[in-house]
Design a protein around this motif. Structure first.
Motif, PDB file in Angstrom:
ATOM      1  N   ASP A  32       0.814  -1.222   0.000  1.00  4.52           N
ATOM      2  CA  ASP A  32       0.000   0.000   0.000  1.00  4.52           C
ATOM      3  C   ASP A  32       0.838   1.257   0.000  1.00  4.52           C
ATOM      4  O   ASP A  32       0.450   2.278  -0.577  1.00  4.52           O
ATOM      5  CB  ASP A  32      -0.835   0.077   1.301  1.00  4.52           C
ATOM      6  N   ARG A 111      -3.628 -10.418   4.566  1.00  7.35           N
ATOM      7  CA  ARG A 111      -4.781  -9.603   4.929  1.00  7.35           C
ATOM      8  C   ARG A 111      -5.557  -9.133   3.702  1.00  7.35           C
ATOM      9  O   ARG A 111      -6.301  -8.157   3.760  1.00  7.35           O
ATOM     10  CB  ARG A 111      -4.353  -8.416   5.770  1.00  7.35           C
ATOM     11  N   ALA A 115      -4.733  -2.421  -0.587  1.00  6.10           N
ATOM     12  CA  ALA A 115      -6.019  -1.787  -0.876  1.00  6.10           C
ATOM     13  C   ALA A 115      -6.027  -1.454  -2.363  1.00  6.10           C
ATOM     14  O   ALA A 115      -5.061  -0.942  -2.910  1.00  6.10           O
ATOM     15  CB  ALA A 115      -6.181  -0.517  -0.046  1.00  6.10           C
ATOM     16  N   VAL A 116      -7.105  -1.815  -3.002  1.00 10.71           N
ATOM     17  CA  VAL A 116      -7.155  -1.742  -4.452  1.00 10.71           C
ATOM     18  C   VAL A 116      -7.661  -0.366  -4.872  1.00 10.71           C
ATOM     19  O   VAL A 116      -8.724   0.058  -4.436  1.00 10.71           O
ATOM     20  CB  VAL A 116      -8.082  -2.843  -4.990  1.00 10.71           C
ATOM     21  N   ALA A 118      -9.627   2.413  -6.723  1.00 13.92           N
ATOM     22  CA  ALA A 118     -10.920   2.361  -7.406  1.00 13.92           C
ATOM     23  C   ALA A 118     -10.701   2.297  -8.911  1.00 13.92           C
ATOM     24  O   ALA A 118      -9.840   2.981  -9.451  1.00 13.92           O
ATOM     25  CB  ALA A 118     -11.754   3.586  -7.047  1.00 13.92           C
ATOM     26  N   GLY A 119     -11.492   1.476  -9.581  1.00 20.23           N
ATOM     27  CA  GLY A 119     -11.403   1.392 -11.040  1.00 20.23           C
ATOM     28  C   GLY A 119     -10.343   0.413 -11.498  1.00 20.23           C
ATOM     29  O   GLY A 119     -10.223   0.123 -12.668  1.00 20.23           O
ATOM     30  N   THR A 121      -9.911  -2.657  -9.836  1.00 18.42           N
ATOM     31  CA  THR A 121     -10.165  -3.799  -8.963  1.00 18.42           C
ATOM     32  C   THR A 121      -9.571  -5.081  -9.537  1.00 18.42           C
ATOM     33  O   THR A 121      -9.729  -5.378 -10.713  1.00 18.42           O
ATOM     34  CB  THR A 121     -11.679  -3.987  -8.765  1.00 18.42           C
TER      35      THR A 121
ATOM     36  N   THR B 121     -15.240   1.032  -4.490  1.00 15.16           N
ATOM     37  CA  THR B 121     -14.387   0.367  -3.503  1.00 15.16           C
ATOM     38  C   THR B 121     -14.720   0.825  -2.088  1.00 15.16           C
ATOM     39  O   THR B 121     -14.867   2.011  -1.830  1.00 15.16           O
ATOM     40  CB  THR B 121     -12.909   0.676  -3.797  1.00 15.16           C
ATOM     41  N   GLY B 126      -7.401   2.800   4.230  1.00 15.77           N
ATOM     42  CA  GLY B 126      -6.445   1.874   3.614  1.00 15.77           C
ATOM     43  C   GLY B 126      -6.912   0.435   3.691  1.00 15.77           C
ATOM     44  O   GLY B 126      -6.781  -0.296   2.733  1.00 15.77           O
TER      45      GLY B 126
END
Lengths: 238, 238
Positions: A32, A111, A115-116, A118-119, A121, B121, B126
């Motif tokens: 991240d 985990r 974190a992906v 947006a857009g 994915t 999302t 995060g």
């Protein structure tokens, strides 16, 4: 290409380099928190050139996490020789080597990955890509354990013990990473004994599991990693 | 509003209804596989009206999963009376009630929630929103266990045992859901005994954990859920 003249990297070679640089950065900070700019800088190339080799941050991250997952799965392979406890201990040690080496990258993978954005994915067939990766690694571990136990069709209770022990191993590694407050050598031994303990608890209810426990322990030396726990567990299951 | 005249639902009431309908559908199929159209139809309202109460599919799902998480956390509360093994067994039974009731919704929550549609999302700071929810539930369980053990500042090995046992409980429930091949009553008892077994393995290395094990077992009746395992575990740790 073999004349000794200095040359530009080929596509595959550059992709390999970028994957290596990304994994090196992920070993110190969560994916991240690592930017494409940092990866470009560490690789000595421009940001647009990174995008030439990987169409987006996520595709580079996916390739790096896939590499790490393949690396981890390869460490589960262990010769079918000698006592089972010692085999399991060697695999658990290599697992901790991996966890030690990849640190935050491992934690992020377990985990659910980075974190992906947006857009962008990262999904395959409904499950997130990192979930698919992690499930692949778990399955590789599962298959290896069954093979060492010489079991093709695991009964439900053994299936449960193996799967739940794998999650115990993951969470033990994650807790260890968070501050490293317990020596890893102690946790490696503990996980091997935990496996025997979970089999023994399950064997309290089930003759088949009791038989498996006896098989597991048949060739264990008294100085092996099961030793101080196992004699007593045997009496539990009998 | 109290005249007995039939009236339209208020905003909060309608939101509650939609959450209830969503959770009911999630108890039979994964949230991924449930559409807003189905929820609208089951609630007897139009699809656009659903969007009036929840701006997107994800916000309705988030509200439903939050409700489920709060419900689960509430089940961890247990009076501080009687033997520890019996208390833990009652909580584990309520946990399995929840798992039984929510089925696919529980599985989706534990595996990172529904696959998130691109552009929508669901993240907070995060981490994905479902990870935050699940971590909140785990923390609630963790706090309850410490309170029952009467421990404020857990030593590292106890912290590890509790967290890794919680992951064992989750994976045991997930494996159970996948085919229900083992009676849940057996698994409930097994998890209680697994907790004692993990403490006992850890106690092999550590006097503090051995002391905790003795404390845990001090008031256990011979007919309690720890009974057939515990006497033998005591000798392990001594």
């Amino acid at each position: 290409m073999t004349t000794g003249v200095r040359r530009r990297m080929g596509v595959e070679e550059r992709r390999e380099q970028l994957i290596g640089v990304a994994l090196e950065l992920f070993s110190r900070r969560s994916p991240d928190a690592v930017s494409i700019d940092e990866i470009a800088s560490a690789a000595g190339i421009s940001r647009p050139l990174v995008y030439h080799y990987f169409p987006g941050k996520l595709s580079l991250y996916e390739a790096a996490l896939q590499r790490a997952a393949d690396d981890l799965a390869a460490r589960f392979v262990e010769p079918h020789e000698g006592p089972l406890g010692a085999r399991l201990l060697r695999v658990v040690r290599r697992f901790f080597d991996f966890v030690d080496q990849h640190g935050p990258g491992f934690a992020a993978l377990m985990r659910g990955g980075p974190a992906v954005p947006a857009g962008e994915t990262f999904t395959r067939g409904g499950a997130s890509g990192t979930t698919v990766l992690v499930d692949g690694v778990r399955q590789a571990a599962y298959v290896q354990i069954l093979a060492h136990l010489k079991i093709d069709q695991p009964p439900a209770r053994l299936d449960l013990v193996i799967r739940s022990w794998l999650s115990l191993a993951e969470s033990t590694a994650l807790v260890w990473l968070d501050g490293r407050r317990i020596p890893r050598a102690e946790l490696e031994m503990q996980l091997v004994r935990d496996f025997a303990a979970l089999v023994a608890v399950s064997a309290l209810y089930d003759d088949e599991m009791a038989g498996l426990l006896r098989h597991m322990l048949a060739d264990e030396p008294t100085e092996g990693p099961f030793a101080d726990l196992i004699g007593r567990l045997m009496t539990l299951a009998s």
